[in-house]
Design an enzyme around this catalytic site. Structure first.
Site, short mmCIF file in Angstrom:
data_model
loop_
_atom_site.label_atom_id
_atom_site.label_comp_id
_atom_site.label_asym_id
_atom_site.label_seq_id
_atom_site.Cartn_x
_atom_site.Cartn_y
_atom_site.Cartn_z
N ASP A 37 0.86 -1.19 0.00
CA ASP A 37 0.00 0.00 0.00
C ASP A 37 0.90 1.24 0.00
O ASP A 37 2.06 1.19 0.41
CB ASP A 37 -0.91 0.01 1.23
CG ASP A 37 -2.16 0.86 1.06
OD1 ASP A 37 -3.27 0.30 0.95
OD2 ASP A 37 -2.03 2.11 1.01
N ASN A 90 -5.85 -4.53 -6.05
CA ASN A 90 -7.05 -3.92 -5.49
C ASN A 90 -6.90 -2.43 -5.19
O ASN A 90 -7.90 -1.73 -5.02
CB ASN A 90 -7.37 -4.70 -4.20
CG ASN A 90 -8.31 -3.99 -3.29
OD1 ASN A 90 -9.51 -3.92 -3.56
ND2 ASN A 90 -7.78 -3.43 -2.20
N TYR A 156 -13.54 7.18 -13.24
CA TYR A 156 -13.58 5.95 -12.43
C TYR A 156 -14.21 4.81 -13.22
O TYR A 156 -13.67 3.70 -13.29
CB TYR A 156 -14.38 6.23 -11.16
CG TYR A 156 -14.42 5.07 -10.19
CD1 TYR A 156 -13.35 4.81 -9.35
CD2 TYR A 156 -15.54 4.24 -10.12
CE1 TYR A 156 -13.37 3.74 -8.47
CE2 TYR A 156 -15.57 3.16 -9.24
CZ TYR A 156 -14.49 2.93 -8.41
OH TYR A 156 -14.52 1.86 -7.54
N1 LIG Z 1 -15.89 0.83 -1.39
C1 LIG Z 1 -16.67 0.64 -2.44
O1 LIG Z 1 -17.89 0.87 -2.41
C2 LIG Z 1 -16.07 0.09 -3.73
C3 LIG Z 1 -16.96 -0.30 -4.74
C4 LIG Z 1 -16.44 -0.81 -5.92
C5 LIG Z 1 -15.07 -0.94 -6.08
N2 LIG Z 1 -14.24 -0.54 -5.08
C6 LIG Z 1 -12.81 -0.68 -5.32
O2 LIG Z 1 -12.23 -1.45 -4.28
C7 LIG Z 1 -10.84 -1.12 -4.15
C8 LIG Z 1 -10.54 -0.88 -2.69
O3 LIG Z 1 -11.30 0.24 -2.26
P1 LIG Z 1 -11.78 0.44 -0.75
O4 LIG Z 1 -13.21 0.75 -0.80
O5 LIG Z 1 -11.27 -0.65 0.09
O6 LIG Z 1 -11.03 1.83 -0.45
P2 LIG Z 1 -9.99 2.28 0.65
O7 LIG Z 1 -9.78 3.72 0.39
O8 LIG Z 1 -10.41 1.81 1.99
O9 LIG Z 1 -8.66 1.46 0.25
C9 LIG Z 1 -7.91 1.76 -0.88
C10 LIG Z 1 -6.44 1.55 -0.54
O10 LIG Z 1 -5.67 1.76 -1.74
C11 LIG Z 1 -4.50 2.47 -1.37
N3 LIG Z 1 -3.94 3.18 -2.52
C12 LIG Z 1 -4.45 4.28 -3.14
N4 LIG Z 1 -3.62 4.68 -4.12
C13 LIG Z 1 -2.56 3.82 -4.12
C14 LIG Z 1 -1.38 3.71 -4.89
N5 LIG Z 1 -1.08 4.60 -5.86
N6 LIG Z 1 -0.53 2.68 -4.64
C15 LIG Z 1 -0.81 1.79 -3.65
N7 LIG Z 1 -1.89 1.86 -2.87
C16 LIG Z 1 -2.77 2.86 -3.10
C17 LIG Z 1 -4.96 3.42 -0.27
O11 LIG Z 1 -3.85 3.88 0.51
C18 LIG Z 1 -5.93 2.54 0.51
O12 LIG Z 1 -5.27 1.85 1.55
C19 LIG Z 1 -10.61 0.07 -5.07
O13 LIG Z 1 -10.02 -0.37 -6.28
C20 LIG Z 1 -12.01 0.61 -5.31
O14 LIG Z 1 -12.11 1.29 -6.54
C21 LIG Z 1 -14.70 -0.03 -3.92
#
Ligand SMILES: NC(=O)c1ccc[n+]([C@@H]2O[C@H](COP(=O)([O-])OP(=O)(O)OC[C@H]3O[C@@H](n4cnc5c(N)ncnc54)[C@H](O)[C@@H]3O)[C@@H](O)[C@H]2O)c1
Length: 254
Positions: A37, A90, A156
């Site tokens: 991360d 992810n 997105y």
């Molecule tokens: N939460 C939702 O409703 C949802 C829905 C659909 C898809 N997603 C996808 O799920 C995945 C995880 O999202 P989440 O909801 O757990 O969000 P979150 O913000 O809790 O976690 C995302 C993580 O990615 C890390 N990150 C961001 N940019 C980065 C980079 N350049 N290099 C390495 N790490 C990086 C952040 O530090 C964070 O720890 C994402 O790809 C998001 O698009 C989330």
């Protein structure tokens, strides 16, 4: 549960939300988990908590935009653990909500760089390592915004459609090498991205999202992690190239 005992899993975006829940579940299933991360402090804390609970987890700071660093991380996983069985690509960001005409090139580039190029940067060395071993499973995080239009989220949605294209192509290319590649498509999940202090979503947007979800609540990160673990397991041995929707029925309703 010891389904992943002796196996090694690499997870990006593992310091928070869906990635963190998957790291916890993978470690509980016996895997050695490499948590990557951008957020070093949260990532180190999370890996230490898993290790304190008896799991095997280490943290590596990684910016998925840095292709060389993604490749070096795979090399270091192989050097330390001797194998890479599963990868969950992810890490992602949500961008901003606005009409497409107002998204702007800077936002577009940032979202595409992390959400799509970041998956490519991680997946290429993973595929190389898994091809040499003749086995492996990869799961990439897309979204229901990767399967349909998402008003207010052009960059997105385009990035997540791209993740699905990349996933399908790798699945088709690498099936003959014993590698399965799938995408998971979450609906609205309760993580810092949706409900955290820096969330781009307003309360009324989130209320509408829940009321458009037949199960009538946000999903929990663990509910996505369960799908990811199954896709990475031998129980999914005939499953590749799929977009696995976990959204409480949101995309089933018209
Ligand atoms: N939460 C939702 O409703 C949802 C829905 C659909 C898809 N997603 C996808 O799920 C995945 C995880 O999202 P989440 O909801 O757990 O969000 P979150 O913000 O809790 O976690 C995302 C993580 O990615 C890390 N990150 C961001 N940019 C980065 C980079 N350049 N290099 C390495 N790490 C990086 C952040 O530090 C964070 O720890 C994402 O790809 C998001 O698009 C989330």
């Amino acid at each position: 549960m010891s389904e992943f005992l002796g196996k090694t899993a690499l997870i990006t975006g593992a310091a928070s939300g869906i990635g963190l829940a998957t790291a916890q579940l993978m470690a509980a299933a016996g895997a050695s988990v490499v948590m990557a991360d951008l957020d070093q402090e949260a990532g180190e804390r999370a890996a230490a908590a898993i290790a304190d609970g008896g799991g095997r987890a280490v943290f590596h700071r990684l910016d998925v935009r840095d292709a060389q660093a993604c490749s070096a991380l795979v090399d270091s996983v192989l050097a330390r653990f001797g194998r890479l069985d599963a990868a969950f690509n992810n890490a992602g960001i949500s961008g901003a909500t606005s009409l497409t005409e107002d998204q702007g090139l800077e936002l577009w580039q940032r979202v595409l760089d992390i959400n799509l190029t970041g998956v490519f940067n991680c997946m290429a060395p993973q595929l190389r390592a898994m091809r040499a071993a003749g086995r492996g499973a990869i799961v990439n995080t897309a979204s229901i915004a990767g399967t349909g239009g998402a008003a207010g989220a052009a960059a997105y949605s385009a990035s997540k459609h791209g993740v699905i294209g990349l996933t399908r192509t790798a699945a088709v290319e690498y099936a003959r090498y014993g590698i399965r590649v799938n995408a998971v498509c979450p609906g609205y999940i309760e993580t810092p991205m949706t409900v955290g202090a820096s969330s781009i979503f307003t309360g009324s947007h989130l209320e509408r999202a829940v009321s458009a979800t037949p199960i009538r609540r946000f999903g929990q990160p663990r509910e996505i992690a369960e799908m990811v673990l199954w896709l990475c397991s031998d129980r999914a041995s005939f499953v590749t190239g799929g977009q696995h929707i976990v959204d409480g029925g949101a995309s089933a309703s018209c």
